[in-house]
Design a protein around this motif. Structure first.
Motif, PDB file in Angstrom:
ATOM      1  N   PHE A 152       0.858  -1.181   0.000  1.00  0.00           N
ATOM      2  CA  PHE A 152       0.000   0.000   0.000  1.00  0.00           C
ATOM      3  C   PHE A 152       0.889   1.225   0.000  1.00  0.00           C
ATOM      4  O   PHE A 152       1.826   1.318   0.798  1.00  0.00           O
ATOM      5  N   TYR A 153       0.586   2.137  -0.892  1.00  0.00           N
ATOM      6  CA  TYR A 153       1.286   3.412  -0.945  1.00  0.00           C
ATOM      7  C   TYR A 153       0.242   4.513  -0.867  1.00  0.00           C
ATOM      8  O   TYR A 153      -0.647   4.577  -1.723  1.00  0.00           O
ATOM      9  N   PRO A 154       0.304   5.357   0.162  1.00  0.00           N
ATOM     10  CA  PRO A 154      -0.676   6.442   0.258  1.00  0.00           C
ATOM     11  C   PRO A 154      -0.611   7.338  -0.972  1.00  0.00           C
ATOM     12  O   PRO A 154       0.473   7.616  -1.499  1.00  0.00           O
ATOM     13  N   ALA A 155      -1.770   7.768  -1.426  1.00  0.00           N
ATOM     14  CA  ALA A 155      -1.833   8.706  -2.550  1.00  0.00           C
ATOM     15  C   ALA A 155      -1.336  10.074  -2.089  1.00  0.00           C
ATOM     16  O   ALA A 155      -1.258  10.370  -0.889  1.00  0.00           O
ATOM     17  N   GLU A 156      -1.052  10.898  -3.048  1.00  0.00           N
ATOM     18  CA  GLU A 156      -0.597  12.256  -2.773  1.00  0.00           C
ATOM     19  C   GLU A 156      -1.630  12.984  -1.911  1.00  0.00           C
ATOM     20  O   GLU A 156      -2.821  12.682  -1.952  1.00  0.00           O
ATOM     21  N   ASN A 157      -1.177  13.960  -1.130  1.00  0.00           N
ATOM     22  CA  ASN A 157      -2.045  14.654  -0.169  1.00  0.00           C
ATOM     23  C   ASN A 157      -3.305  15.238  -0.790  1.00  0.00           C
ATOM     24  O   ASN A 157      -4.362  15.236  -0.168  1.00  0.00           O
ATOM     25  N   TYR A 158      -3.236  15.737  -2.011  1.00  0.00           N
ATOM     26  CA  TYR A 158      -4.416  16.369  -2.610  1.00  0.00           C
ATOM     27  C   TYR A 158      -5.524  15.363  -2.918  1.00  0.00           C
ATOM     28  O   TYR A 158      -6.659  15.762  -3.183  1.00  0.00           O
ATOM     29  N   HIS A 159      -5.223  14.068  -2.866  1.00  0.00           N
ATOM     30  CA  HIS A 159      -6.256  13.046  -3.066  1.00  0.00           C
ATOM     31  C   HIS A 159      -6.989  12.698  -1.773  1.00  0.00           C
ATOM     32  O   HIS A 159      -8.067  12.118  -1.816  1.00  0.00           O
ATOM     33  N   GLN A 160      -6.417  13.017  -0.640  1.00  0.00           N
ATOM     34  CA  GLN A 160      -7.009  12.636   0.642  1.00  0.00           C
ATOM     35  C   GLN A 160      -8.215  13.531   0.953  1.00  0.00           C
ATOM     36  O   GLN A 160      -8.149  14.744   0.762  1.00  0.00           O
ATOM     37  N   ASP A 161      -9.300  12.931   1.414  1.00  0.00           N
ATOM     38  CA  ASP A 161     -10.526  13.657   1.769  1.00  0.00           C
ATOM     39  C   ASP A 161     -11.005  14.519   0.592  1.00  0.00           C
ATOM     40  O   ASP A 161     -11.500  15.626   0.764  1.00  0.00           O
ATOM     41  N   TYR A 162     -10.873  13.990  -0.600  1.00  0.00           N
ATOM     42  CA  TYR A 162     -11.106  14.758  -1.818  1.00  0.00           C
ATOM     43  C   TYR A 162     -12.525  15.308  -1.922  1.00  0.00           C
ATOM     44  O   TYR A 162     -12.720  16.495  -2.212  1.00  0.00           O
ATOM     45  N   TYR A 163     -13.510  14.478  -1.686  1.00  0.00           N
ATOM     46  CA  TYR A 163     -14.903  14.912  -1.832  1.00  0.00           C
ATOM     47  C   TYR A 163     -15.243  16.034  -0.854  1.00  0.00           C
ATOM     48  O   TYR A 163     -15.876  17.018  -1.244  1.00  0.00           O
ATOM     49  N   ASN A 164     -14.830  15.901   0.376  1.00  0.00           N
ATOM     50  CA  ASN A 164     -15.124  16.953   1.365  1.00  0.00           C
ATOM     51  C   ASN A 164     -14.396  18.249   1.052  1.00  0.00           C
ATOM     52  O   ASN A 164     -14.880  19.326   1.389  1.00  0.00           O
ATOM     53  N   GLN A 165     -13.258  18.163   0.399  1.00  0.00           N
ATOM     54  CA  GLN A 165     -12.479  19.361   0.067  1.00  0.00           C
ATOM     55  C   GLN A 165     -12.884  19.989  -1.271  1.00  0.00           C
ATOM     56  O   GLN A 165     -12.619  21.154  -1.509  1.00  0.00           O
ATOM     57  N   ASN A 166     -13.518  19.196  -2.141  1.00  0.00           N
ATOM     58  CA  ASN A 166     -13.798  19.647  -3.513  1.00  0.00           C
ATOM     59  C   ASN A 166     -15.217  19.319  -3.956  1.00  0.00           C
ATOM     60  O   ASN A 166     -15.460  19.090  -5.142  1.00  0.00           O
ATOM     61  N   GLY A 167     -16.151  19.265  -3.045  1.00  0.00           N
ATOM     62  CA  GLY A 167     -17.508  18.817  -3.323  1.00  0.00           C
ATOM     63  C   GLY A 167     -18.241  19.547  -4.429  1.00  0.00           C
ATOM     64  O   GLY A 167     -19.154  18.987  -5.045  1.00  0.00           O
ATOM     65  N   GLU A 169     -16.919  20.518  -7.274  1.00  0.00           N
ATOM     66  CA  GLU A 169     -16.344  20.182  -8.585  1.00  0.00           C
ATOM     67  C   GLU A 169     -17.313  19.267  -9.353  1.00  0.00           C
ATOM     68  O   GLU A 169     -18.006  18.447  -8.749  1.00  0.00           O
ATOM     69  N   PRO A 170     -17.359  19.367 -10.693  1.00  0.00           N
ATOM     70  CA  PRO A 170     -18.287  18.550 -11.479  1.00  0.00           C
ATOM     71  C   PRO A 170     -18.157  17.041 -11.232  1.00  0.00           C
ATOM     72  O   PRO A 170     -19.169  16.351 -11.107  1.00  0.00           O
ATOM     73  N   TYR A 171     -16.931  16.510 -11.155  1.00  0.00           N
ATOM     74  CA  TYR A 171     -16.772  15.070 -10.913  1.00  0.00           C
ATOM     75  C   TYR A 171     -17.414  14.685  -9.585  1.00  0.00           C
ATOM     76  O   TYR A 171     -18.077  13.654  -9.485  1.00  0.00           O
ATOM     77  N   CYS A 172     -17.219  15.506  -8.579  1.00  0.00           N
ATOM     78  CA  CYS A 172     -17.808  15.226  -7.270  1.00  0.00           C
ATOM     79  C   CYS A 172     -19.325  15.244  -7.335  1.00  0.00           C
ATOM     80  O   CYS A 172     -19.993  14.378  -6.767  1.00  0.00           O
ATOM     81  N   GLN A 173     -19.889  16.204  -8.036  1.00  0.00           N
ATOM     82  CA  GLN A 173     -21.339  16.345  -8.117  1.00  0.00           C
ATOM     83  C   GLN A 173     -21.993  15.232  -8.948  1.00  0.00           C
ATOM     84  O   GLN A 173     -23.048  14.730  -8.582  1.00  0.00           O
ATOM     85  N   PHE A 174     -21.355  14.862 -10.049  1.00  0.00           N
ATOM     86  CA  PHE A 174     -21.985  13.926 -10.977  1.00  0.00           C
ATOM     87  C   PHE A 174     -21.604  12.461 -10.755  1.00  0.00           C
ATOM     88  O   PHE A 174     -22.346  11.570 -11.149  1.00  0.00           O
ATOM     89  N   VAL A 175     -20.456  12.209 -10.126  1.00  0.00           N
ATOM     90  CA  VAL A 175     -20.011  10.827  -9.945  1.00  0.00           C
ATOM     91  C   VAL A 175     -20.032  10.408  -8.474  1.00  0.00           C
ATOM     92  O   VAL A 175     -20.559   9.353  -8.131  1.00  0.00           O
ATOM     93  N   ILE A 176     -19.462  11.238  -7.610  1.00  0.00           N
ATOM     94  CA  ILE A 176     -19.340  10.851  -6.194  1.00  0.00           C
ATOM     95  C   ILE A 176     -20.636  11.077  -5.423  1.00  0.00           C
ATOM     96  O   ILE A 176     -21.069  10.206  -4.665  1.00  0.00           O
ATOM     97  N   LYS A 177     -21.279  12.217  -5.605  1.00  0.00           N
ATOM     98  CA  LYS A 177     -22.483  12.546  -4.831  1.00  0.00           C
ATOM     99  C   LYS A 177     -23.577  11.481  -4.948  1.00  0.00           C
ATOM    100  O   LYS A 177     -24.177  11.125  -3.931  1.00  0.00           O
ATOM    101  N   PRO A 178     -23.848  10.932  -6.130  1.00  0.00           N
ATOM    102  CA  PRO A 178     -24.866   9.874  -6.191  1.00  0.00           C
ATOM    103  C   PRO A 178     -24.532   8.655  -5.328  1.00  0.00           C
ATOM    104  O   PRO A 178     -25.422   8.030  -4.754  1.00  0.00           O
ATOM    105  N   LYS A 179     -23.266   8.330  -5.208  1.00  0.00           N
ATOM    106  CA  LYS A 179     -22.856   7.206  -4.358  1.00  0.00           C
ATOM    107  C   LYS A 179     -23.075   7.553  -2.881  1.00  0.00           C
ATOM    108  O   LYS A 179     -23.538   6.717  -2.103  1.00  0.00           O
ATOM    109  N   VAL A 180     -22.740   8.771  -2.507  1.00  0.00           N
ATOM    110  CA  VAL A 180     -22.953   9.219  -1.123  1.00  0.00           C
ATOM    111  C   VAL A 180     -24.452   9.274  -0.819  1.00  0.00           C
ATOM    112  O   VAL A 180     -24.896   8.862   0.258  1.00  0.00           O
TER     113      VAL A 180
END
Length: 192
Positions: A152-167, A169-180
């Motif tokens: 396991f290799y942690p992803a770069e810092n900007y990937h951590q808590d991505y949805y909460n930090q970038n909610g 953004e279009p990808y968050c709204q159209f791809v992640i939000k429906p899953k949440v």
């Protein structure tokens, strides 16, 4: 045996009282956003697992040539939530029937995967996968990889808590939000 491929093994410290599972379900931003609000999940780290390149970068992962999957490591309190309950959420919030793909995200890095840390996790994941296949819950067979954890290799810092930090953004709204939203609708009793 000397010609056998040797995979790097990265040590993972598991805090006392917690357990750990490593899961891949497409883009790690999505699965991280699903697992962070679950009661009993203490920490979620996005990263890369299952590959043969040491310390890969996001750009290398995106090439699909390192063997890694985008994953999260979920540290959870088994006295508050069981692995069985976490796997139920896992299989319900992504499409485990598509090989190397989740929606528009394609490539082996987006594969559905469970990297188990002990024989009990392997047995439970395999049993549930078999039950789901036999039940016909999914129209097509599950292609979720169930493999021993190797790295396991942690992803770069900007990937951590991505949805909460970038909610917003279009990808968050159209791809992640429906899953949440699906998580909130079907698993409300498991949320913090």
């Amino acid at each position: 045996m000397d010609n056998e491929l040797k995979l790097p093994v990265t040590a993972v410290q598991i805090p006392e009282g917690l357990d750990l599972i490593t899961l891949g379900a497409g883009c790690f931003w999505c699965i991280e956003a699903v697992f962070l609000p679950i009661r009993g999940v203490e920490k979620v780290v996005s990263g890369y697992s299952g590959g043969f390149v040491e310390h890969p970068s996001y750009e290398e992962i995106c090439s699909g040539t390192t063997g890694h999957a985008e994953v999260i490591q979920a540290y959870y309190d088994p006295s508050m939530i069981s692995l069985s309950e976490l796997l139920e959420v896992f299989w319900a919030t992504h499409d485990p029937t598509t090989l190397n793909r989740q929606g528009a995200d394609t490539g082996p890095q987006y594969r559905s995967s469970i990297f188990y840390h002990n024989p009990e996790q392997e047995k439970l994941a395999s049993t549930i996968k078999t039950q789901l296949n036999e039940s016909g819950v999914f129209e097509d067979p599950l292609v979720t990889e169930i493999a021993a954890f190797t790295n396991f290799y942690p992803a770069e810092n900007y990937h951590q808590d991505y949805y909460n930090q970038n909610g917003a953004e279009p990808y968050c709204q159209f791809v992640i939000k429906p899953k949440v939203d699906k998580l909130k609708k079907f698993f409300a009793e498991r949320l913090k």
